[in-house]
Design an enzyme around this catalytic site. Structure first.
Site: not given
Length: 461
Positions: A293, A17, A51, A78, A47, A436
């Site tokens: 991290d 990431a 999670c 790229r 990439s 609401y």
């Protein structure tokens, strides 16, 4: 440094990431004629969403590649020189170079840099126990880890699984194994699951998981993993009992992977993560950045540094780093510690400080806990939720919120996250103009009900 004086060289350590977000953003700002980018990744993949691994293992996500945002080939297209299956083994800060080793061939080489990004992530906690390295024992941190676990599940005839640890990874992997048809036992060294919550809220998680058929073993320390005649894991042993296990999943948590940084003499914080400034530049080093991290970040509520391993932060760090490396300007102000999770139909959320965090920060506080529903009580599908709120005594400043409930509970924590970031008081929160309608909320949203009760507690205190 780059031998081409017309352009600089950016070296990135870590291809997930933070690393590839930084590389991609830098490439958007500077073309290959201005900036050469070399990225090292010791795994096969780049990439991807770590999670999402529990949901792939559990079958909700059908294919591994659905978790991959951009492949190595797409990055290379790229003009990013991405070298997978290549591990950086040394950072020479004085010489501005890194040593790398090809994992498949063993070849080693040095690569010079003008600018360096350290995005080495976190490593799973893996205690030194008898049997911990036996076949059938799995950590779950990378796509390679997830594939190895799935291979074991498909090849295993038995149906007993033990998850060691009851944090985010532990409860999510318990759900995944339930979906796979396993009888699941969770062994947790803490008094309650989800140590990121206060114990009274963790008790709600315990009760819900037990109700789902998961065997919860709290206040238990794993002492060894027994193996069978074939050398594979067959049971997890604690001081008091033995639990059959055809597969063992380690969900004990993670620590910053900063071995390289420490050996290079870069500054680390109390939690072992790299220390950076607001621009994500490593403190004291003009040409080195770090994020994800492996760093510690500012807690906007307590004012202290903390380590939080979340993909949301990692991607933001990468964008900030890439902007600064590419000649633009960006900063990362800090976090309030927002996180959500689920186990089966139970939703779990928290943001801000727990009680022990507030005490550690020297704050005096009040707490309130309320029960409400996700929708108007008369509307079909209304589900119960419990909301706990901490506010600073006298000032009424919001300090933290925890939510445990069913459908519609977890994402309500976002309201509290915004309030924490804005430094709002609980009294100010009661006036928030939230949406609401009976299918979505009671007239008073549960978070606002808690805020009203917190106002009363602050005034009484």
């Amino acid at each position: 440094m780059s031998t081409d004086t017309a352009r600089e060289r950016l070296v990135v350590i870590g291809g997930d990431a933070t690393g590839m977000s930084a590389a991609s953003q830098a490439r958007r700002l500077k073309g290959p004629d201005e900036l050469e980018i070399v990225a090292f990744e010791r795994g096969h993949f780049t990439s991807y969403s770590a999670c999402g691994i529990p949901y792939w293992v559990g079958g909700q996500v059908a294919e591994r590649d659905e978790l991959i945002a951009r492949t190595p080939e797409e990055h290379r297209a790229r003009d990013i020189d991405l070298r997978t299956r290549t591990e950086v083994t040394e950072i020479d800060v004085a010489g501005r170079r890194v040593r790398s080793r090809e994992l498949d061939g063993g070849a080693e080489s040095w690569t010079s840099y003008d600018k360096l990004v350290i995005a080495t992530g976190a490593r799973p906690v893996r205690p030194e126990l008898p049997g911990i390295d036996a076949p059938g024992v799995h950590g779950v941190q990378t796509l390679d880890d997830g594939q190895a676990l799935l291979d074991t599940l498909r090849a295993t005839e038995g149906r007993h699984a033990v998850v060691v640890g009851a944090g985010y990874i532990g409860v999510e992997m318990a759900e995944a194994l339930i979906h796979r048809g396993y009888e699941v036992t969770v062994v947790n060294r803490g008094a309650e699951p989800m140590s990121t919550l206060d114990a009274d809220m963790g008790r709600l998680v315990h009760e819900a998981m037990t109700g789902m058929g998961i065997t919860m073993v709290d206040d238990a320390e794993v002492t060894k993993i027994l193996t069978g005649d074939d050398g594979r894991a067959r049971a997890v042993v604690t001081d008091d009992a033995e639990y059959p296990a055809d597969v063992v999943v380690l969900g004990i948590g993670v620590r910053p992977e900063t071995t390289l940084a420490q050996e290079a003499g870069l500054p680390l914080g109390a939690h072992g993560g790299l220390l950076t400034d607001r621009a994500m530049r490593v403190r004291g080093h003009e040409n080195i950045w770090s994020g994800g991290d492996c760093v510690e970040v500012l807690d906007l509520v307590s004012g202290s540094e903390r380590h939080i391993a979340l993909g949301t932060h990692a991607n933001k760090h990468g964008q900030v780093i890439g902007s600064n490396v590419g000649g633009d300007y960006a900063t990362f102000p800090g976090v309030v510690g927002t996180a959500v999770s689920k186990v089966c139909d139970l939703e779990i959320a928290r943001t801000g400080l727990r009680e022990k965090d507030a005490r550690r920060a020297g704050l005096q506080y009040v707490t309130v806990t309320i029960e409400s529903t996700s929708r108007a009580g008369y509307y079909p599908g209304a589900a119960l939720m419990t909301v706990k709120m901490l506010a600073e005594r006298r000032t009424g400043r919001l300090l933290g919120v925890q939510i445990v409930g069913r459908e519609g509970a977890a994402k309500r924590v976002d309201v509290a996250a915004v309030a924490l970031t804005a430094g709002m008081t609980v009294e100010q929160m009661t006036a928030l103009d939230l949406g609401y309608a009976p299918p979505f909320s009671p007239v008073w949203d549960p978070v606002l009900v808690a805020a009203r009760k917190a106002v009363a507690a602050v005034r009484a205190g």
